[in-house]
Write an enzyme that holds these catalytic residues in place. Structure first.
Site, PDB file in Angstrom:
ATOM      1  N   PHE A  84     -54.066  27.738 -15.846  1.00 31.98           N
ATOM      2  CA  PHE A  84     -55.260  27.123 -15.238  1.00 31.98           C
ATOM      3  C   PHE A  84     -54.825  25.939 -14.387  1.00 31.98           C
ATOM      4  O   PHE A  84     -54.105  25.059 -14.847  1.00 31.98           O
ATOM      5  CB  PHE A  84     -56.250  26.641 -16.310  1.00 31.98           C
ATOM      6  CG  PHE A  84     -57.517  26.085 -15.699  1.00 31.98           C
ATOM      7  CD1 PHE A  84     -58.564  26.938 -15.357  1.00 31.98           C
ATOM      8  CD2 PHE A  84     -57.646  24.729 -15.434  1.00 31.98           C
ATOM      9  CE1 PHE A  84     -59.722  26.431 -14.761  1.00 31.98           C
ATOM     10  CE2 PHE A  84     -58.796  24.225 -14.835  1.00 31.98           C
ATOM     11  CZ  PHE A  84     -59.836  25.076 -14.507  1.00 31.98           C
ATOM     12  N   ASP A 106     -47.680  21.453 -13.535  1.00 29.53           N
ATOM     13  CA  ASP A 106     -49.042  20.930 -13.568  1.00 29.53           C
ATOM     14  C   ASP A 106     -49.211  20.223 -14.908  1.00 29.53           C
ATOM     15  O   ASP A 106     -49.435  20.860 -15.938  1.00 29.53           O
ATOM     16  CB  ASP A 106     -50.024  22.089 -13.411  1.00 29.53           C
ATOM     17  CG  ASP A 106     -51.469  21.628 -13.483  1.00 29.53           C
ATOM     18  OD1 ASP A 106     -51.713  20.488 -13.911  1.00 29.53           O
ATOM     19  OD2 ASP A 106     -52.365  22.422 -13.129  1.00 29.53           O
ATOM     20  N   LYS A 164     -56.475  13.603 -14.778  1.00 27.77           N
ATOM     21  CA  LYS A 164     -57.348  13.212 -15.889  1.00 27.77           C
ATOM     22  C   LYS A 164     -57.289  11.740 -16.351  1.00 27.77           C
ATOM     23  O   LYS A 164     -58.126  10.962 -15.954  1.00 27.77           O
ATOM     24  CB  LYS A 164     -57.140  14.160 -17.057  1.00 27.77           C
ATOM     25  CG  LYS A 164     -57.623  15.603 -16.769  1.00 27.77           C
ATOM     26  CD  LYS A 164     -57.662  16.411 -18.023  1.00 27.77           C
ATOM     27  CE  LYS A 164     -57.911  17.887 -17.789  1.00 27.77           C
ATOM     28  NZ  LYS A 164     -59.301  18.236 -17.487  1.00 27.77           N
TER      29      LYS A 164
HETATM   30  C1  LIG Z   1     -53.716  21.944 -16.175  1.00 29.25           C
HETATM   31  C2  LIG Z   1     -54.898  21.631 -15.299  1.00 29.25           C
HETATM   32  N1  LIG Z   1     -54.726  21.624 -13.968  1.00 29.25           N
HETATM   33  C3  LIG Z   1     -55.736  21.337 -13.131  1.00 29.25           C
HETATM   34  C4  LIG Z   1     -56.992  21.041 -13.612  1.00 29.25           C
HETATM   35  C5  LIG Z   1     -58.112  20.741 -12.661  1.00 29.25           C
HETATM   36  O1  LIG Z   1     -58.453  19.403 -12.758  1.00 29.25           O
HETATM   37  P1  LIG Z   1     -59.842  18.890 -12.157  1.00 29.25           P
HETATM   38  O2  LIG Z   1     -60.928  19.473 -13.009  1.00 29.25           O
HETATM   39  O3  LIG Z   1     -59.746  17.398 -12.252  1.00 29.25           O
HETATM   40  O4  LIG Z   1     -59.921  19.374 -10.755  1.00 29.25           O
HETATM   41  C6  LIG Z   1     -57.213  21.030 -14.995  1.00 29.25           C
HETATM   42  C7  LIG Z   1     -58.537  20.731 -15.541  1.00 29.25           C
HETATM   43  O5  LIG Z   1     -58.856  20.935 -16.678  1.00 29.25           O
HETATM   44  C8  LIG Z   1     -56.145  21.337 -15.858  1.00 29.25           C
HETATM   45  O6  LIG Z   1     -56.287  21.352 -17.187  1.00 29.25           O
END
Ligand SMILES: Cc1ncc(COP(=O)(O)O)c(C=O)c1O
Length: 403
Positions: free
Chosen positions: A134, A219, A248
């Site tokens: 994700f 990520d 976050k």
């Molecule tokens: C691993 C990861 N990458 C990217 C995102 C996307 O972040 P955002 O919701 O701040 O766009 C999330 C969100 O939960 C995430 O857990």
């Protein structure tokens, strides 16, 4: 406005894209939040991992108030001392070699930047991600995200993305071609069910990327800032990526995204090739400076490791006690409990009993509490889980008996 009006107005006026729970939260402190009627909850949702320092940490509040009176916005085409201070603090904690950053506003934006950067630096188009990964829901990030319920309504997505089975070095090796710019992975898959890879996987990916001249993008939107017991998830395996995506909790609760890369990689962007109006605003940078100070001063990564071990052991006791609990996973205070059934009922019942829990897919309970959570609060969470999982197991087994 009363609870009923708030719920109705939000449902009517806001896009219905969130799986809403019928709860109006008005206040938070540390690992606790309160609803509009004054009922207290232990917050293991932690605003999806944002509230890592605890809600309204006094140091963040102080920094935000002070900066708001001085200067809130300052476009990145002008210089600002709070931004400089934040960048210096950031580079003091990022893994060695990751020393140039692009600042944005969310995790998805941090990923978008990483994708563009990989294409620009390598001159190649292809990005390899994993099934179950994700990375957010904007078009580029969504192209790397796996779940088809997020992807399918929006086809065609960005071309030249492919997905390989997770934690499988052999399949990944087969997938790399001379068109591959980067491999994009979460060190621990969060939304995908809190899945920790086998120990040899990430070092193997690093080796593969080096050998094939492919960038490794990690990520760390969910796994960084001490969450897993180390400042960054990749530190568990001694792996340093070429590009890292952060977001976050980095600004103590304010919106932030950060893409941090090795200097030559970030320097492949020329003026104007990437930007964001809010990039590195003084207000967000002031909050982020305070957040890093708190993270280090309160030794929150160490705290996550210790309390996470305690929490996980208690969850494993529940696994031993209840057949419907299949597996307990995670590192530090990023924990998942896989059940043999849907978890929604358990989440709603726990909410009634003053504990907020996240899901990660249909059958995984996910815990991303503030790292300042107290041991006694963890005990309370476990006691509530004991009750609600016990009830669920009874209902399931008596239902099965009746059938
Ligand atoms: C691993 C990861 N990458 C990217 C995102 C996307 O972040 P955002 O919701 O701040 O766009 C999330 C969100 O939960 C995430 O857990």
């Amino acid at each position: 406005m009363n609870e009923y009006d708030i719920i109705n107005f939000e449902n009517r006026l806001m896009a219905n894209v969130f799986a809403k729970r019928p709860l109006v939260i008005t206040r938070g402190k540390g690992a606790l939040v309160w609803d509009i009627k004054g009922k207290e909850y232990i917050d293991c949702m932690g605003s999806y991992g944002v509230a890592l320092l605890g809600h309204s940490h006094p140091k963040v509040v102080e920094a935000v108030c002070k900066q708001a009176e001085t200067l809130i916005s300052c476009h990145a085409s002008l210089y600002n001392p709070k931004r400089t201070e934040f960048l210096q603090k950031l580079m003091s904690i990022t893994p060695k070699g990751l020393n140039k950053a692009f600042l944005s506003n969310s995790g998805a934006e941090a990923v978008e930047c990483a994708i563009k950067l990989a294409r620009k630096f390598t001159g190649k188009p292809e990005i390899i991600a994993v099934m179950g990964g994700f990375h957010g829901k904007t078009m580029g990030a969504l192209s790397a995200t796996w779940d088809k319920k997020y992807r399918e309504p929006f086809q065609p997505l960005v071309p030249e993305f492919k997905h390989v089975p997770p934690d499988n070095l052999e399949k990944l090796t087969e997938a790399v071609t001379d068109k591959t710019a980067a491999v994009l992975l979460e060190p621990i898959r969060g939304e995908g069910g809190v899945r920790v890879p086998p120990d040899e996987f990430l070092p193997g990916v690093r080796e593969l990327c080096d050998e094939k001249n492919v960038l490794l993008i990690l990520d760390e939107v969910q796994t960084s800032f001490g969450r897993t017991g180390k400042l960054f998830g990749c530190e568990h395996w001694g792996v340093t990526p070429d590009v890292m995506c952060l977001a976050k909790p980095f600004a103590g609760g304010l919106p932030i995204g950060i893409t941090v890369a090795k200097e030559p990689i970030m320097s492949s962007f020329k003026v104007g090739e990437h930007s964001s109006t809010f990039s590195g605003s003084p207000l967000v940078c002031a909050a982020a400076c305070a957040a890093i100070d708190v993270l280090l001063k309160e030794k929150l990564a160490e705290r996550a490791a210790a309390l996470g071990g305690y929490f996980k052991a208690k969850l494993e006791d529940l696994q031993a006690k209840y057949k419907i609990v299949k597996e307990v996973r995670g590192l530090g205070l990023m924990l998942g409990v896989e059940l043999r059934y849907d978890v929604l009922n358990i989440i709603l019942k726990a909410m009634d009993r003053s504990v907020l829990i996240l899901d990660a897919g249909r059958n995984v309970l996910r815990f991303l509490p503030p790292l300042v959570i107290e041991k006694e609060q963890i005990d309370k969470v476990i006691s509530v889980l004991d009750t609600v999982i016990g009830e669920e197991e009874n209902e399931r087994t008596s239902g099965a008996a009746a059938n």
